[in-house]
Write a protein that holds these residues in place. Structure first.
Motif, short mmCIF file in Angstrom:
data_model
loop_
_atom_site.label_atom_id
_atom_site.label_comp_id
_atom_site.label_asym_id
_atom_site.label_seq_id
_atom_site.Cartn_x
_atom_site.Cartn_y
_atom_site.Cartn_z
N GLN A 149 -0.36 14.09 11.89
CA GLN A 149 -1.30 12.97 11.81
C GLN A 149 -2.06 13.14 10.51
O GLN A 149 -2.63 14.19 10.25
CB GLN A 149 -2.27 12.97 12.99
N PRO A 176 2.04 8.85 11.73
CA PRO A 176 0.75 8.59 12.40
C PRO A 176 -0.43 8.90 11.46
O PRO A 176 -0.40 9.86 10.69
CB PRO A 176 0.78 9.57 13.58
N HIS A 207 1.38 3.64 14.30
CA HIS A 207 0.63 4.48 15.24
C HIS A 207 -0.64 4.96 14.54
O HIS A 207 -0.67 6.02 13.93
CB HIS A 207 1.48 5.67 15.69
#
Length: 282
Positions: A149, A176, A207
């Motif tokens: 992420q 992400p 996402h």
């Protein structure tokens, strides 16, 4: 038109993550701040019951300082797994806090081999000379099924990541991301309006999540969820409930967001469904 993909378009609900401790706050800031493996495990169980599907953890050294120690991370992960099994995604952080160099951050990921890891773009790739090493790390993470992420603090971070994606430095068509609202605003008090800088840039990330500072954390979270994002709550950035009172624990910060989304007809993701959504893009 904004090209941002929404969770609904991908058949997903809203994923709630909790960041229960961060790298700065101490027990003096809140006695329920979880620092030890046992405290993190108990907090994870409470937040799972409250609706979280992911826990984002930091670990500390003996003096309570932020660290990237593999053994301490393993102890925390083992304790959480022993308490909640696989019902939570456990995400570690490579946050530098001005202490750790990019090579140390990357080494942590490879040695620890976590399920998921957040990385601040400006810390792990401070300039173009680190791009190649970062691309190699991402290739390894994709091959080894470690979910990244990328933390983005402002529009400049977002545009830089988009440009890296266009140049093929990201070994996938998507990745992400976490939008941090209000990190550099006065007193670090976030507002739902802070989302606009990110959303108006028309990011193509399917996402995306957000975190926010201060008592409007819940309002920011609900706004983001209604716009198709996922949310991250917790003592790392905020200790206050929407009415301005101090939350008893991390789970108490989740409750008003989950209830608001329930009343609005939104489905809350589990770790199992969130894993499936993440694996679909990575």
């Amino acid at each position: 038109m904004n090209s941002l993909h929404t969770a609904a378009e991908h058949g997903r609900g809203i994923a709630i993550a909790v960041a229960p401790n961060g790298g700065r706050r101490l027990k003096a800031d809140h006695p329920a701040l979880p620092l030890s493996p046992a405290e993190l495990a108990e907090c994870a169980a409470e937040c799972l019951d409250a609706g979280a599907s992911l826990v984002h953890i930091h670990v500390r050294d003996d003096a309570g300082r932020h660290c990237l120690d593999v053994a301490r991370y393993r102890a925390a992960i083992d304790a959480i797994r022993g308490r909640v099994s696989d019902r939570l995604i456990i995400q570690i952080t490579t946050e530098a806090l001005g202490i750790f160099k990019p090579a140390e951050q990357m080494d942590l990921v490879r040695v620890l081999h976590p399920e998921a890891c957040s990385m601040a773009l400006r810390e792990i790739v401070p300039d173009a000379s680190y791009e190649s090493a970062f691309a190699v790390l991402l290739e390894w993470m994709r091959r080894e099924r470690v979910m990244p992420q990328i933390i983005l603090y402002d529009l400049a971070d977002l545009e830089r990541l988009q440009e890296m994606l266009q140049r093929g430095l990201i070994p996938a068509q998507d990745i992400p991301v976490l939008f941090v609202l209000g990190r550099y605003t006065t007193h670090q008090q976030s507002s739902p309006a802070d989302l606009q800088d990110f959303l108006q840039a028309s990011p193509s990330f399917a996402h995306w999540s957000m975190c926010a500072f201060g008592r409007d954390e819940a309002a920011c979270a609900v706004a983001a969820a209604l716009m198709g994002g996922n949310v991250r709550l917790g003592f790392e950035n905020n200790l206050l409930l929407p009415d301005g009172t101090v939350a008893a624990n991390n789970a108490a910060l989740i409750a008003p967001v989950r209830e608001s989304l329930r009343l609005l007809g939104r489905r809350i993701e589990t770790a199992e469904t969130q894993r499936a959504a993440l694996e679909a893009i990575w």
